[in-house]
Design a protein around this motif. Structure first.
Motif: not given
Ligand code: BES
Ligand code: MN
Ligand code: ZN
Length: 501
Positions: A272-273, A320-321, A330-332, A346-348
């Motif tokens: 899913t991103g 899964e994402n 984002p930034t983790d 970017n988690t995608d």
């Protein structure tokens, strides 16, 4: 369906349809086509004369024999110019012929081997390509549709060989084609399956069932096990999903004392991103984001059946994402198994993150060489469209062997550069590396990210994001998942078994 090779004369062969062929520019056909033409009283020559049959590449002409032959129908297939004819064309043509005859409800047909005559191709290679292309072309994914008139299937293809002394060799070659095609079908089934059915658990279960059936070693690791191993990157991506992750390990022992070839595949069962969520349209192909993982698992099936003298280990992190409440943001910062830290911009860009752990594990297992396969970047289809997959490597010899394996399979690839200047793209202010950066060179940046986790051993990365799904049939490709690069991987394993790098 069944593919067999029989010795005999195509002109007297008794089947619901016989297939002969014609090169462009030939006015007096010879070989099997000539024998059939003679038995039909020169009907094929007449049709050439009148301009109805021209031998153009892909031209298919059905002739009804009305009792003149044992077979009630003859299909004349145009092969194009003999100087341009290749084994790739045999595959594609066999696929088109098979679909054409299936549409005409022909359950059984016989053919002469295309290409082995005046084009001078190796007869065994032609028999293999005929079997392979036929099965690949007939593939369809209809298990979620109710049975209807369109479910008609071709049952038997017979390759008729006039030289009885050649039958055994052609039969063996055809069987190899069937094994390759069936492993591609397995990969296509996995990729076409929707994400609600092919969860990480189901993906692992199907890999395990295949492994058990074909005598491969198999281990399925769960969240706790990979956590203990230190796979903080893979588990970071998995955190957003309600589905438990699985890490699939398959091993093939070819009875040699050498480091196993590592085949690593991205196994995102739906992308899913994550919190950096994709627009709805962009999600429609994302059930196929495990195609790299599916391809390496499917390649293991063919390797198990062909038994080359090489050891091979396949690693597939499957998750899964998803943008769940527990998802990474984002930034983790995540810590991979090899100790390197990753800033998630970017988690995608999740594929490279899960592969960081899979590649670290490959290093720990001392696999060599290591080849990973992933639907990694949309940018690769900006560069290469849907024609070729991208190849990236830290080792020229390995890159060359991959290109050779792909060429033999009729799967196209193109190497992209790994100039050290690109390494900067992944520099992070807070961690050892970041997972996404500037707009340019997106696919190369992703490859450089992966390179951080292979510890300088011979490694190559195949970015298949442009070639994993197709929306139309063309030659061996059918609608939906392509199963690329299963046959390249199998050829590579067979080649490395003969000649290690
Ligand atoms: N799975 C996608 C890549 C993809 C795109 C595969 C289109 C097949 C078709 C991957 O996880 C992804 O989302 N990549 C991002 C990376 C970016 C955020 C740096 C992309 O390509 O946009
Ligand atoms: Mn993504
Ligand atoms: Zn993805």
């Amino acid at each position: 369906m069944q593919v067999r090779v029989a010795s005999g004369d195509i002109a007297t062969y008794d089947a619901p349809c016989i297939v002969v062929h014609l090169f462009e520019g030939i006015t007096a056909p010879g070989g099997g086509t000539g024998a059939v033409d003679a038995a039909l009283g020169g009907m094929i020559s007449d049709l050439i004369q009148s301009g109805d049959i021209r031998g153009k590449d892909g031209e298919l002409t059905m002739i009804h024999t009305f009792g003149k032959l044992a077979a009630p129908r003859v299909l004349v297939a145009g092969l194009g110019k003999s100087s341009e004819f290749t084994v790739d064309k045999v595959r594609d043509l066999s696929a088109s012929i098979a679909r054409h005859l299936r549409a005409k409800r022909v359950a059984e047909y016989a053919t002469i081997a295309h290409g082995a005559g005046i084009a001078g191709l190796d007869p065994a290679a032609c028999a293999e390509a005929t079997a392979e292309g036929t099965l690949l072309g007939l593939y369809r994914f209809d298990r979620h549709k109710k049975a209807n008139d369109d479910n008609f299937e071709v049952q038997t293809l017979t390759i008729v060989e006039h030289d009885a002394g050649r039958v055994a060799a052609l039969q063996a070659a055809a069987e190899r084609g069937v094994i390759l095609a069936e492993s591609v079908e397995f990969a296509r089934d996995l990729s076409n399956e929707p994400g609600n059915i092919l969860t990480p658990t189901e993906f692992a279960a199907r890999a395990e069932a295949m492994a058990t059936q074909h005598g491969l070693g198999v281990r399925i690791l769960d969240r706790d096990q990979v956590g203990e191993m230190g796979m903080g990157a893979f588990l970071g991506v998995a955190r957003g999903s309600a589905q438990p992750p699985r890490f699939i390990v398959l091993t093939y022992n070819g009875g040699v004392d050498s480091k196993p070839l590592g085949l690593i595949g991205k196994g995102i069962t739906f992308d899913t991103g994550g919190i950096s969520i994709k627009p709805s349209e962009a999600m429609l192909e994302m059930k196929g984001d495990m195609s790299g993982g599916g391809a390496v698992i499917a390649a293991m099936m063919a390797i198990a059946r062909l038994r080359p003298k090489i050891n091979v280990t396949a690693l597939v992190p499957a998750t899964e994402n998803m943008p769940g409440g527990n998802a990474i943001k984002p930034t983790d910062v995540l810590r991979a198994m090899n100790g390197k830290t990753i800033e998630v911009i970017n988690t995608d860009a999740e594929g490279r993150v899960i592969l960081a752990d899979a590649l670290s594990y490959a290093v720990q297992l001392d696999l060599s060489p290591v080849v990973d396969v992933a639907t990694l970047t949309g940018a690769i289809s900006i560069a290469l469209g849907n024609v070729a997959f991208g190849v990236f490597a830290n080792n020229d010899a390995l890159a060359e062997r991959i290109k050779g394996a792909a060429k033999a399979a009729g799967e196209k690839c193109w190497e992209l550069p790994m100039f050290s200047e690109y390494k900067e793209l992944n520099k992070s202010n807070v961690a050892d590396v970041k997972n996404s950066g500037a707009r340019g060179a997106g696919s190369i940046a992703a490859a450089f990210f992966l390179k951080e986790f292979v510890d300088e051993r011979p490694w190559a990365h195949l970015d298949i994001a442009g070639v994993d799904f197709y929306d139309a049939e063309k030659g061996v490709l059918t609608k939906g998942a392509s199963g690329i690069p299963v046959r390249t991987l199998v050829n590579l394993a067979l080649d490395l078994a003969e000649r290690p790098i």
